[in-house]
Design an enzyme around this catalytic site. Structure first.
Site, PDB file in Angstrom:
ATOM      1  N   LYS A  78       0.844  -1.197   0.000  1.00 32.95           N
ATOM      2  CA  LYS A  78       0.000   0.000   0.000  1.00 32.95           C
ATOM      3  C   LYS A  78       0.876   1.242   0.000  1.00 32.95           C
ATOM      4  O   LYS A  78       1.903   1.268   0.695  1.00 32.95           O
ATOM      5  CB  LYS A  78      -0.909  -0.031   1.243  1.00 32.95           C
ATOM      6  CG  LYS A  78      -1.942   1.083   1.301  1.00 32.95           C
ATOM      7  CD  LYS A  78      -2.816   0.953   2.551  1.00 32.95           C
ATOM      8  CE  LYS A  78      -3.922   2.003   2.561  1.00 32.95           C
ATOM      9  NZ  LYS A  78      -4.802   1.870   3.755  1.00 32.95           N
ATOM     10  N   SER A 158      -9.854   1.929   2.692  1.00 31.45           N
ATOM     11  CA  SER A 158      -8.943   2.685   1.844  1.00 31.45           C
ATOM     12  C   SER A 158      -7.899   1.823   1.131  1.00 31.45           C
ATOM     13  O   SER A 158      -7.312   2.292   0.166  1.00 31.45           O
ATOM     14  CB  SER A 158      -8.217   3.726   2.687  1.00 31.45           C
ATOM     15  OG  SER A 158      -7.335   3.097   3.593  1.00 31.45           O
ATOM     16  N   SER A 182     -10.228  -0.234   6.946  1.00 34.88           N
ATOM     17  CA  SER A 182      -9.592  -0.074   5.633  1.00 34.88           C
ATOM     18  C   SER A 182      -8.877  -1.303   5.083  1.00 34.88           C
ATOM     19  O   SER A 182      -8.445  -1.298   3.930  1.00 34.88           O
ATOM     20  CB  SER A 182      -8.598   1.087   5.673  1.00 34.88           C
ATOM     21  OG  SER A 182      -9.273   2.309   5.576  1.00 34.88           O
TER      22      SER A 182
END
Lengths: 486, 95
Positions: A78, A158, A182
């Site tokens: 990420k 997210s 997330s």
């Protein structure tokens, strides 16, 4: 060698050790897959050279019989994790061009375990969102489509790019971070496994901070076993994060005994929320039935402050974000918009650099921390947090883990829910309480909704009892036998 | 809590984010909605409840007060949009 991308992370590991294929072949297959899924916009930065370099080292070690826990396994990171010399944007315009001169502890741990980096995945800006639509680098598309409908869907957020990359078979696993859901919500939307460990299990050092008392890194994979392997590599005490806990990291894979007989599974009555999709309720019942068949006992529990978790979260998280994001000032890194005075430069830089959702949250956070409002909002929310943690402590006197749905709905279309922030926030209604109480949780794909999209079930556990969470999750995974692919 | 334009302008100043006048009304509406949403918390009696400071019960670790790094000026300045002679450069602060 596209079949190599179909392997689970555990099978790829075993295949490498059995010399069925090389780390180079495995890396090449995944690099090709990353290229193939470009239309999904799952990656902000691709690092094929790093992947090949890592694979070469892995092949050397494999040849010598010196394979480490994740030797030669290609994964995605990420874009919230600082990676030395590799662009790290947090999905924001304000971090334009930022190449960290250091490596986050979690990614350093993964490289030390032999994992190989495919690239940095797209995400909601500063991890603020549940759709991946707030990224400065554009939305991520889910590899899934509704039955009979070709409109692009969100992968959740997210950690949406990580979820899409793993679901689309472009990475064996990916890191995510979970501040309010997330990791778990995008995992549920994308038909994969996502685990948020206990707060303190993984070091936050080198992860771009959103809400420091809630942020926690975790693995996103296609199986529970893969999550266990990857978490083992990510976790561990780090003196550079004062909230990282000095406890030995167990061998999580060993926890997957398949035996859950005699465990007590709590079913919280407050998680039957109004307007919840009836399919999700049915799946929850199905999950309970699966676990009962495996020999668990179910216990009705009450978490009376559940309803207040989201409002408390939307004070605590923006408050912490407003102070964490104060560092983006156009001076030390990233974007700078010139101004006549220092303040003007700050204001113009931050106006241009932050997207609408980030601006909204920084402003809410600034307000709730401002003189005269601190007690009414921030302290009140911290008191609610204490009550929520107490609810869980009380529940865990009666049960070992808690089973809930992961999300109240399946994935929605790109562009939906953008006009009402609160409707978007409701995506996290089942995941936020776990963050507020710091508890470990995992989402396991458990079935498809009538629209043909994945649904997830969440297992929450006691602090630092990831082992029981993983064990129950694996039993659930076997029973659900989720074989659907995007 | 309904925020008015002046309050929103003041929050923007505190947060050092330039907000144009034509955005103030819409932003006031959005922020007010969120505040109304979070004000549900007032239903809960929290008298005598200790505000949570740490989610994991632990003592903050301590270490000897020693310098553990340094001499990385180049690394620190490497990402600066404007740097000069080993410093970060900002618009003139002192007349």
């Amino acid at each position: 060698m596209s079949t190599l991308t179909e392997l689970s992370l555990a099978d790829a590991r075993d295949g490498l050790r059995a010399k069925k294929f090389s780390a180079r072949e495995l890396a090449e297959a995944h690099i090709a897959a990353v290229t193939r899924i470009k239309p999904l916009n799952a990656f902000i930065t691709e690092t094929p050279d790093a992947a090949l370099e890592g694979a070469a080292e892995a092949d050397r070690r494999l040849a010598k019989g010196e394979a480490r826990a994740m030797e030669g396994l290609p994964i995605a990171i990420k874009d919230l994790f600082c990676t030395e010399g590799v662009l790290t944007t947090a999905g924001s315009h304000i971090l334009d061009g930022f190449k960290p001169p250091y490596e986050s502890t979690v990614t350093a741990n993964l490289w030390k375990a032999g994992a190989v980096m495919l690239g940095k995945t797209n995400m909601d800006e500063f991890a603020m969102g549940s759709s991946n639509m707030t990224s400065y680098h554009g939305p991520v598309e889910s590899p899934w489509r509704r039955r009979g409908d070709n409109r692009p869907l969100v992968p959740g957020g997210s950690s949406g790019g990580s979820a899409a990359a793993v679901a689309a078979r472009a990475a064996l696993g990916a890191t995510g971070t979970d501040t309010g859901g997330s990791i778990r919500q995008p995992a549920a939307f994308s038909g994969i496994v996502g685990m948020k460990p206990t707060y303190g299990r993984c070091s936050r050092w080198g992860i771009v901070a959103f809400a420091s008392s809630l942020d926690q890194a975790g693995p996103m994979t296609r199986t529970v076993r893969d999550a266990a392997i990857m978490l083992g590599a990510m976790a561990g005490h780090d003196p550079k994060d004062s909230t990282s806990v000095d406890r030995p990291v167990p061998d999580y894979e060993k926890a997957l005994t398949g035996n859950v007989r005699g465990l007590k599974i709590g079913i919280p009555k407050e998680y039957r929320v109004d307007g919840m999709n009836p399919e999700i309720d049915r799946l929850w019942e199905q999950g309970i039935a699966w676990l009962k068949a495996a020999g668990v006992e179910t216990v009705a529990i009450s978490l009376p402050h559940t309803k207040y978790a989201l409002p408390a979260y939307y004070i605590v998280a923006p408050a912490e974000a407003s102070s964490n994001l104060a560092r983006y000032d156009g001076v030390r890194y990233g974007l700078r918009v010139p101004g006549g005075t220092l303040d003007e430069m700050y204001e113009k830089t931050r106006a241009a650099g932050f997207g609408k959702e980030v601006r909204r949250r920084v402003m809410i956070g600034t307000y709730v921390l401002s003189a005269g409002y601190y007690d009414a909002y921030y302290n009140k929310a911290r008191q609610i947090r204490t009550l929520i943690a107490r609810d869980f402590a009380e529940a865990y006197r009666k049960c070992d883990v808690i089973l809930t749905p992961t999300s109240p709905n399946t994935a929605f279309a790109v562009g939906e829910k953008m006009d009402d922030p609160i409707a978007m926030y409701l995506n996290d209604v089942f995941t936020v309480p776990g963050n507020l109480a710091g508890l470990p949780g995992i989402s396991v794909p458990a079935g498809l909704g009538g629209d043909g999209l994945p649904l997830g079930l969440q297992v929450l556990g006691r602090a630092f009892d990831e082992e029981t969470v993983l064990r129950v999750a694996e039993v659930l995974e076997r029973a659900a036998d989720f074989k659907h692919k995007p | 809590m309904a925020l008015d334009r002046d309050t929103v302008r003041n929050i923007a100043t505190l947060a050092r984010i330039r907000v144009e006048d034509n955005e103030l009304d819409a932003l006031a509406g959005e922020l007010s909605n969120i505040l109304t949403f979070v004000e549900q918390l007032n239903e809960v009696d929290t008298k005598g409840v200790e505000p949570m400071t740490s989610v994991v019960a632990m003592q903050l670790p301590r270490r000897p007060d020693e310098v553990t790094d340094g001499n990385i000026q180049n690394k620190i300045l490497a990402n600066a949009p404007e740097g000069t002679r080993g410093f970060f450069a900002v618009p003139k602060v002192v007349e």
